[in-house]
Design a protein around this motif. Sequence first.
Motif, short mmCIF file in Angstrom:
data_model
loop_
_atom_site.label_atom_id
_atom_site.label_comp_id
_atom_site.label_asym_id
_atom_site.label_seq_id
_atom_site.Cartn_x
_atom_site.Cartn_y
_atom_site.Cartn_z
N MET A 1 1.00 -1.02 0.04
CA MET A 1 0.11 -0.01 -0.25
C MET A 1 0.90 1.25 0.02
N PRO A 2 0.72 2.12 -0.90
CA PRO A 2 1.36 3.31 -0.95
C PRO A 2 1.18 4.33 0.39
N LYS A 3 2.03 4.82 0.79
CA LYS A 3 1.83 5.92 1.77
C LYS A 3 1.84 7.22 1.04
N LEU A 4 0.99 8.05 1.58
CA LEU A 4 0.80 9.55 1.03
C LEU A 4 0.93 10.50 2.22
N ILE A 5 1.74 11.33 2.08
CA ILE A 5 1.78 12.63 3.22
C ILE A 5 1.11 13.86 2.97
N VAL A 6 0.21 13.99 3.68
CA VAL A 6 -0.89 15.36 3.34
C VAL A 6 -0.48 16.35 4.42
N THR A 7 -0.53 17.46 3.80
CA THR A 7 -0.51 18.73 4.74
C THR A 7 -1.66 19.34 4.92
N ASN A 8 -2.38 19.58 5.73
CA ASN A 8 -3.92 20.35 5.61
C ASN A 8 -3.51 21.87 5.39
N ARG A 9 -4.61 22.34 5.43
CA ARG A 9 -4.52 24.00 5.46
C ARG A 9 -3.97 24.54 6.61
N ALA A 10 -3.93 24.01 7.86
CA ALA A 10 -3.52 24.65 8.86
C ALA A 10 -1.77 24.12 9.08
N GLY A 11 -1.19 23.55 8.13
CA GLY A 11 0.11 23.31 8.01
C GLY A 11 0.39 22.03 8.75
N GLU A 12 -0.67 21.10 9.04
CA GLU A 12 -0.09 20.02 9.93
C GLU A 12 -0.14 18.62 8.84
N GLU A 13 0.80 17.98 9.22
CA GLU A 13 1.23 16.93 8.11
C GLU A 13 0.71 15.47 8.99
N THR A 14 0.20 14.84 7.94
CA THR A 14 -0.27 13.48 8.22
C THR A 14 -0.13 12.55 7.31
N GLU A 15 0.48 11.43 7.72
CA GLU A 15 0.86 10.25 6.57
C GLU A 15 -0.37 9.13 6.71
N VAL A 16 -0.97 8.80 5.59
CA VAL A 16 -1.99 8.08 5.57
C VAL A 16 -1.50 6.79 4.57
N GLU A 17 -2.12 5.79 4.82
CA GLU A 17 -1.76 4.41 3.96
C GLU A 17 -3.12 4.65 2.84
N ALA A 18 -3.01 4.23 1.67
CA ALA A 18 -3.80 4.18 0.53
C ALA A 18 -4.02 2.97 0.05
N GLY A 19 -5.14 2.59 -0.24
CA GLY A 19 -5.30 1.43 -0.91
C GLY A 19 -5.06 1.23 -2.49
N ASP A 20 -4.77 0.39 -2.88
CA ASP A 20 -4.18 0.06 -4.41
C ASP A 20 -5.38 0.46 -5.18
N GLY A 21 -5.14 1.31 -6.22
CA GLY A 21 -6.20 1.70 -7.17
C GLY A 21 -6.76 2.91 -6.80
N LEU A 22 -6.55 3.41 -5.63
CA LEU A 22 -7.31 4.72 -5.28
C LEU A 22 -6.77 5.79 -5.73
N THR A 23 -7.30 7.11 -5.93
CA THR A 23 -6.76 8.21 -6.64
C THR A 23 -6.16 9.15 -5.00
N VAL A 24 -5.55 10.07 -5.32
CA VAL A 24 -5.01 10.97 -4.18
C VAL A 24 -6.12 11.44 -3.47
N MET A 25 -7.25 12.00 -4.20
CA MET A 25 -8.32 12.44 -3.74
C MET A 25 -9.16 11.59 -2.75
N GLU A 26 -9.42 10.34 -3.37
CA GLU A 26 -10.04 9.33 -2.46
C GLU A 26 -9.22 9.00 -1.27
N ALA A 27 -8.11 8.74 -1.19
CA ALA A 27 -7.33 8.71 -0.01
C ALA A 27 -7.47 9.65 0.75
N ILE A 28 -7.18 10.91 0.36
CA ILE A 28 -7.43 11.99 1.57
C ILE A 28 -8.99 11.96 2.06
N ARG A 29 -9.90 11.91 1.13
CA ARG A 29 -11.17 11.96 1.59
C ARG A 29 -11.51 10.76 2.57
#
Length: 105
Positions: A1-29
């Motif tokens: 599973m690919p890892k995605l590192i997301v920085t929100n609008r407040a500047g907080e960084e969070t690492e999430v795991e994304a399922g295969d076949g998802l888009t970045v949008m789906e993983a964030i949502r």
Amino acid sequence: MPKLIVTNRAGEETEVEAGDGLTVMEAIRDNGFDELLALCGGCCSCATCHVFVDPAFADKLPAMSEDEDDLLDSSDYRNESSRLSCQIPLTAALDGLKVTIAPEE
């Protein structure tokens, strides 16, 4: 599973795991980031999933379509690293991808 590192609008960084076949949008949502509206659900017909992609990954992303380019042109916050997160499928090559959620229009 690919890892995605997301920085929100407040500047907080969070690492999430994304399922295969998802888009970045789906993983964030799917990981509870409410500030990414994604109103069209990934149909590339709005720009509410606008993100800034770490330039280190620019050469690993799929080419931008004309529709995506046109939608990003409507954003006051577009820059050279702007993409619509619904247009980026997550793959093993994008493991560790860093994105920042663009400011709200």
